[in-house]
Design a protein around this motif. Structure first.
Motif, PDB file in Angstrom:
ATOM      1  N   GLU A   1      18.913 -27.995 -19.324  1.00  0.00           N
ATOM      2  CA  GLU A   1      20.141 -27.250 -19.116  1.00  0.00           C
ATOM      3  C   GLU A   1      19.771 -25.780 -18.946  1.00  0.00           C
ATOM      4  N   VAL A   2      20.147 -25.188 -17.817  1.00  0.00           N
ATOM      5  CA  VAL A   2      19.761 -23.813 -17.524  1.00  0.00           C
ATOM      6  C   VAL A   2      20.997 -23.017 -17.147  1.00  0.00           C
ATOM      7  N   GLY A   3      20.923 -21.687 -17.316  1.00  0.00           N
ATOM      8  CA  GLY A   3      22.059 -20.833 -17.037  1.00  0.00           C
ATOM      9  C   GLY A   3      21.712 -19.707 -16.096  1.00  0.00           C
ATOM     10  N   VAL A   4      22.608 -19.423 -15.146  1.00  0.00           N
ATOM     11  CA  VAL A   4      22.460 -18.256 -14.277  1.00  0.00           C
ATOM     12  C   VAL A   4      23.027 -17.028 -14.985  1.00  0.00           C
ATOM     13  N   SER A   5      24.279 -17.093 -15.387  1.00  0.00           N
ATOM     14  CA  SER A   5      24.850 -15.999 -16.168  1.00  0.00           C
ATOM     15  C   SER A   5      24.144 -15.919 -17.515  1.00  0.00           C
ATOM     16  N   PRO A   6      23.820 -14.717 -17.977  1.00  0.00           N
ATOM     17  CA  PRO A   6      23.172 -14.603 -19.284  1.00  0.00           C
ATOM     18  C   PRO A   6      24.091 -14.924 -20.454  1.00  0.00           C
ATOM     19  N   PHE A   7      25.382 -15.143 -20.180  1.00  0.00           N
ATOM     20  CA  PHE A   7      26.337 -15.396 -21.255  1.00  0.00           C
ATOM     21  C   PHE A   7      26.786 -16.857 -21.306  1.00  0.00           C
ATOM     22  N   VAL A   8      26.242 -17.701 -20.454  1.00  0.00           N
ATOM     23  CA  VAL A   8      26.791 -19.037 -20.266  1.00  0.00           C
ATOM     24  C   VAL A   8      26.504 -19.946 -21.466  1.00  0.00           C
ATOM     25  N   LYS A   9      27.456 -20.823 -21.782  1.00  0.00           N
ATOM     26  CA  LYS A   9      27.327 -21.757 -22.913  1.00  0.00           C
ATOM     27  C   LYS A   9      27.191 -23.211 -22.458  1.00  0.00           C
ATOM     28  N   GLY A  10      27.692 -23.540 -21.292  1.00  0.00           N
ATOM     29  CA  GLY A  10      27.515 -24.876 -20.739  1.00  0.00           C
ATOM     30  C   GLY A  10      28.453 -25.910 -21.315  1.00  0.00           C
ATOM     31  N   LEU A  11      28.521 -27.075 -20.629  1.00  0.00           N
ATOM     32  CA  LEU A  11      29.397 -28.177 -21.045  1.00  0.00           C
ATOM     33  C   LEU A  11      28.663 -29.509 -20.990  1.00  0.00           C
ATOM     34  N   SER A  12      27.392 -29.516 -21.326  1.00  0.00           N
ATOM     35  CA  SER A  12      26.635 -30.770 -21.396  1.00  0.00           C
ATOM     36  C   SER A  12      26.711 -31.288 -22.829  1.00  0.00           C
ATOM     37  N   TYR A  13      27.395 -32.422 -22.999  1.00  0.00           N
ATOM     38  CA  TYR A  13      27.642 -32.968 -24.340  1.00  0.00           C
ATOM     39  C   TYR A  13      26.885 -34.273 -24.559  1.00  0.00           C
ATOM     40  N   ASN A  14      26.263 -34.379 -25.753  1.00  0.00           N
ATOM     41  CA  ASN A  14      25.697 -35.654 -26.194  1.00  0.00           C
ATOM     42  C   ASN A  14      26.773 -36.552 -26.792  1.00  0.00           C
ATOM     43  N   GLY A  15      27.837 -35.955 -27.262  1.00  0.00           N
ATOM     44  CA  GLY A  15      28.939 -36.627 -27.936  1.00  0.00           C
ATOM     45  C   GLY A  15      29.769 -35.565 -28.629  1.00  0.00           C
ATOM     46  N   PRO A  16      30.712 -35.958 -29.485  1.00  0.00           N
ATOM     47  CA  PRO A  16      31.570 -34.978 -30.147  1.00  0.00           C
ATOM     48  C   PRO A  16      30.768 -33.917 -30.894  1.00  0.00           C
TER      49      PRO A  16
ATOM     50  N   SER B   1      28.520 -31.913 -30.115  1.00  0.00           N
ATOM     51  CA  SER B   1      27.082 -31.839 -29.857  1.00  0.00           C
ATOM     52  C   SER B   1      26.846 -31.388 -28.421  1.00  0.00           C
ATOM     53  N   VAL B   2      26.674 -30.073 -28.254  1.00  0.00           N
ATOM     54  CA  VAL B   2      26.481 -29.477 -26.930  1.00  0.00           C
ATOM     55  C   VAL B   2      25.012 -29.157 -26.730  1.00  0.00           C
ATOM     56  N   ASN B   3      24.550 -29.311 -25.492  1.00  0.00           N
ATOM     57  CA  ASN B   3      23.190 -28.910 -25.122  1.00  0.00           C
ATOM     58  C   ASN B   3      23.251 -27.511 -24.528  1.00  0.00           C
ATOM     59  N   PRO B   4      22.912 -26.476 -25.295  1.00  0.00           N
ATOM     60  CA  PRO B   4      23.052 -25.109 -24.783  1.00  0.00           C
ATOM     61  C   PRO B   4      22.042 -24.828 -23.676  1.00  0.00           C
ATOM     62  N   PRO B   5      22.476 -24.201 -22.589  1.00  0.00           N
ATOM     63  CA  PRO B   5      21.541 -23.887 -21.504  1.00  0.00           C
ATOM     64  C   PRO B   5      20.666 -22.683 -21.846  1.00  0.00           C
ATOM     65  N   GLU B   6      19.463 -22.685 -21.299  1.00  0.00           N
ATOM     66  CA  GLU B   6      18.559 -21.546 -21.434  1.00  0.00           C
ATOM     67  C   GLU B   6      18.827 -20.593 -20.277  1.00  0.00           C
ATOM     68  N   SER B   7      19.303 -19.390 -20.586  1.00  0.00           N
ATOM     69  CA  SER B   7      19.618 -18.420 -19.544  1.00  0.00           C
ATOM     70  C   SER B   7      18.640 -17.247 -19.515  1.00  0.00           C
ATOM     71  N   ASN B   8      17.727 -17.187 -20.472  1.00  0.00           N
ATOM     72  CA  ASN B   8      16.677 -16.181 -20.427  1.00  0.00           C
ATOM     73  C   ASN B   8      15.558 -16.734 -19.542  1.00  0.00           C
ATOM     74  N   LEU B   9      15.386 -16.143 -18.371  1.00  0.00           N
ATOM     75  CA  LEU B   9      14.471 -16.716 -17.386  1.00  0.00           C
ATOM     76  C   LEU B   9      13.027 -16.693 -17.843  1.00  0.00           C
ATOM     77  N   THR B  10      12.651 -15.681 -18.604  1.00  0.00           N
ATOM     78  CA  THR B  10      11.287 -15.632 -19.129  1.00  0.00           C
ATOM     79  C   THR B  10      11.063 -16.755 -20.133  1.00  0.00           C
ATOM     80  N   ASN B  11      12.020 -16.966 -21.019  1.00  0.00           N
ATOM     81  CA  ASN B  11      11.906 -18.059 -21.980  1.00  0.00           C
ATOM     82  C   ASN B  11      11.859 -19.404 -21.276  1.00  0.00           C
ATOM     83  N   LEU B  12      12.665 -19.571 -20.222  1.00  0.00           N
ATOM     84  CA  LEU B  12      12.657 -20.828 -19.478  1.00  0.00           C
ATOM     85  C   LEU B  12      11.306 -21.047 -18.817  1.00  0.00           C
ATOM     86  N   PHE B  13      10.755 -20.016 -18.206  1.00  0.00           N
ATOM     87  CA  PHE B  13       9.433 -20.137 -17.581  1.00  0.00           C
ATOM     88  C   PHE B  13       8.386 -20.556 -18.609  1.00  0.00           C
ATOM     89  N   ASN B  14       8.390 -19.918 -19.764  1.00  0.00           N
ATOM     90  CA  ASN B  14       7.399 -20.245 -20.791  1.00  0.00           C
ATOM     91  C   ASN B  14       7.581 -21.665 -21.313  1.00  0.00           C
TER      92      ASN B  14
END
Length: 395
Positions: free
Chosen positions: A156-171, A173-186
């Motif tokens: 789960e990745v984010g373009v906006s640095p403020f994004v929270k996303g809507l990927s749910y495992n169930g009630p 339980s959200v999968n937060p996107p990574e919006s820090n591009l350096t952290n995502l690269f690493n």
């Protein structure tokens, strides 16, 4: 040296083939480049298995302007509408779907639409603005079937640095996107990434971590027997995250996928500044490079890219106010809202084009990917969830 992995049937060779031999009494391995013998006679699949199929979800908030979104013509020679015009260069690579409607009650504006579309179920309300999806979203259902074949079950990745996303495992339980591009690269291409031909990682600390996790799993099972139904569900979600970590550790010791286009990309140079007016197009371009290589290297086959959230009030480069505010307050035919939607479509086009430029066999990465691009409402001002905007791109 001798070839390892050659099949005696049909003259094919495993894509994991390597040159092996002895140098100074030590065993050495040299990975082979992508050779024609790795592919079937059509050049479309590896001889020892088909090329991976992937799912990519692209989501933006606040809808569109329907009168400038829907084209006036249909069929193969359809003319792109004003808001879709930035996709002209990839017009043959996507289909616009019209007439879609979300059938659950529109109880919470900007949320009920994607809840119904992504999970097929109504939301649960805890308060006026406090909610949860009640079922897993379709990306996670698909990841449950194909996610165990890759290092990451889903990304789960984010373009906006403020994004929270809507990927749910169930009630709850959200999968937060990574919006820090350096952290995502690493995370994707840091020290634990192994390019095709690299040796698997053999680190005694990995076995120790797995043994610790095994102990935690057993203790969690004992605890679960003492809990009520709601707490059991929460423990199940926690156990799933532990299983994911266990699988990730095991993948570090497995042979890396020897996919032809896979290579470590350059670290993103775009600013990761969390300012109120992020450079969305520049961030999309950098993210598209990471997404393309994450899929090409088979790091994951299920990926959601959250451009902005529902209700998003991101300040776009030339806008006088936040996006959500403009959808309600901008007078007339809303030229700034129109420009924002066109900018988002241009950024979606960047992503589609990036995948198209990555070769796989005699085709490309886009042809082995399905992209669903959609939003949270049709018309932002009215919060309507009929004539729901939806684009399908890829193969």
């Amino acid at each position: 040296m001798t070839y390892i992995g050659v099949s005696k049937m049909r003259g094919i060779m495993s894509r994991r083939a390597a040159l092996r031999g002895l140098i100074g009494g030590s065993l050495v391995n040299i990975g082979l480049p992508p050779l024609e013998i790795f592919f079937d006679q059509h050049g479309q699949a590896y001889a020892d298995g088909r090329l991976p199929k992937r799912l990519l979800l692209f989501f933006w908030g606040n809808g569109v302007l329907p009168d400038r979104w829907l084209p006036e013509t249909t069929g193969s020679d359809w003319i792109l509408s004003e808001q879709l015009s930035p996709l002209e260069s990839v017009r043959d690579d996507f289909t616009l779907i019209s007439g879609m409607e979300v059938k659950i009650p529109n109880r919470l504006t900007h949320i009920s639409g994607p809840a119904g579309l992504f999970s097929g179920a109504d939301i649960k309300m805890y308060g006026p603005e406090d909610y949860t999806f009640t079922q897993p979203t379709f990306d996670q259902r698909i990841a449950g079937h194909i996610g165990d074949q890759t290092r990451f079950r889903s990304l789960e990745v984010g373009v906006s640095p403020f994004v929270k996303g809507l990927s749910y495992n169930g009630p709850d339980s959200v999968n937060p996107p990574e919006s820090n591009l350096t952290n995502l690269f690493n995370r994707l291409f840091g020290s634990s990434f192994r390019a095709p031909g690299d040796e698997p990682i053999f680190d005694p600390k990995l076995a120790l971590r797995r043994s610790v996790l095994d102990g935690v799993m057993e203790d969690s099972r004992r605890l679960k027997r003492r809990l009520g139904q709601v707490d059991q569900q929460r423990v199940d979600q926690h156990l799933q995250s532990i299983r994911e970590l266990e699988r990730n550790l095991a993948s570090l010791e497995a042979d890396p996928p020897n996919l032809a286009a896979c290579q470590r990309p350059s670290a993103p140079s775009v600013s990761t500044d969390m300012g109120a007016r992020p450079a969305m197009s520049e961030r999309t371009s950098a993210l598209a490079d990471l997404i393309g290589m994450a899929l090409a290297c088979d790091q994951t086959r299920v990926l959601s890219a959250w451009y902005t959230d529902p209700f998003s009030d991101v300040l776009f480069p030339t806008a006088d106010a936040g996006h959500h505010q403009l959808t309600h307050d901008e007078p007339g035919d809303q030229p700034q809202v129109n420009d924002i939607v066109k900018g988002i479509m241009g950024d979606l086009g960047q992503l589609i084009q990036k995948l198209k430029e990555i070769p796989e066999g005699d085709t490309n990465l886009l042809d082995n990917t399905v992209i669903l691009a959609t939003t949270d409402v049709s018309y932002g001002r009215s919060h309507a969830i009929n004539e729901y905007p939806m684009i399908l791109a890829g193969g």
